[in-house]
Design a protein around this motif. Structure first.
Motif, mmCIF file in Angstrom:
data_model
loop_
_atom_site.group_PDB
_atom_site.id
_atom_site.type_symbol
_atom_site.label_atom_id
_atom_site.label_comp_id
_atom_site.label_asym_id
_atom_site.label_seq_id
_atom_site.Cartn_x
_atom_site.Cartn_y
_atom_site.Cartn_z
ATOM 1 N N ASN A 1 87.075 -76.953 37.298
ATOM 2 C CA ASN A 1 87.944 -77.633 38.421
ATOM 3 C C ASN A 1 87.016 -79.163 38.601
ATOM 4 O OD1 ASN A 1 85.384 -77.407 39.833
ATOM 5 N ND2 ASN A 1 86.448 -76.543 41.712
ATOM 6 N N ASP B 1 91.825 -72.011 45.936
ATOM 7 C CA ASP B 1 92.004 -72.265 44.283
ATOM 8 C C ASP B 1 91.298 -71.140 43.627
ATOM 9 O OD1 ASP B 1 92.873 -74.894 44.520
ATOM 10 O OD2 ASP B 1 90.956 -75.816 44.257
ATOM 11 N N SER C 1 96.173 -75.868 38.477
ATOM 12 C CA SER C 1 95.312 -74.439 38.600
ATOM 13 C C SER C 1 95.070 -73.874 37.255
ATOM 14 C CB SER C 1 95.974 -73.574 39.651
ATOM 15 O OG SER C 1 95.079 -72.323 39.711
#
Ligand SMILES: Cc1cc2nc3c(=O)[nH]c(=O)nc-3n(C[C@H](O)[C@H](O)[C@H](O)COP(=O)(O)O)c2cc1C
Length: 157
Positions: free
Chosen positions: A27, A50, A82
């Motif tokens: 991420n 997340d 995502s």
């Protein structure tokens, strides 16, 4: 109308890379700080909804990659979608550490971490991590910052 105070703050931009039971992800993270003078502890805030936090909770294994300003494409790729339904490592230069946890080979470097414990922190959860080692991969690159992303209009500010 002046900006609210916290908008004046700048942050370095990182990517958390992690693995849990063969599932891997990456991420973008700005809310991260060192909390020990001996460089032994980092605190990183992960957004509760997340995919990354799910894997970090599961394995406690992560690398914190310090991004360089020649990697602007990673913001959209890693930080605005995502990894639940796509493999973010496709076409992403990376390698695996001795634990099998990925790190980004074009970043300035990475800190190899293990979660010690975590605490509730609003819509994020704060993970207090043991630093296992620090690795510099590209010493001559420049750190990517939040203000750089705003100037390049890669994020709104
Ligand atoms: C500039 C920027 C800063 C971010 N900072 C954080 C952060 O500090 N912590 C966090 O958990 N997510 C942060 N995010 C959001 C995640 O990177 C984003 O939600 C990502 O798409 C999550 O992907 P995942 O579901 O694959 O984990 C940031 C995103 C951007 C673009």
């Amino acid at each position: 109308m002046p900006r609210r105070l916290l908008k004046y703050k700048d942050y370095d931009v990182h990517s958390v890379t992690t693995i849990a039971n063969g599932k891997r992800n990456a991420n973008i993270v700005t809310w991260l700080t060192q909390t020990d003078m001996g460089n032994k502890v980092l605190a990183v805030a992960l957004y509760k909804v997340d995919y990354t936090i799910e894997l970090v909770r599961e394995s406690g294994i992560l690398n914190i990659n310090l991004l360089a300003d020649d990697q602007p494409g990673l913001i959209r790729k890693l930080g605005q979608q995502s990894g639940r339904d796509k493999d973010k490592f496709k076409n992403l230069p990376h390698a695996l550490d001795e634990r099998g946890c990925p790190y980004l080979t074009e970043a300035i470097g990475y800190v190899q971490c293990r979660v010690m414990h975590s605490t509730d922190a609003g819509d994020h959860e704060l993970f207090i991590c043991d630093v296992i080692k620090q690795v510099v991969l590209n010493p001559d690159k420049t750190v990517m910052t939040n203000s750089f992303l705003k100037a390049k209009k890669l994020i709104r500010g």
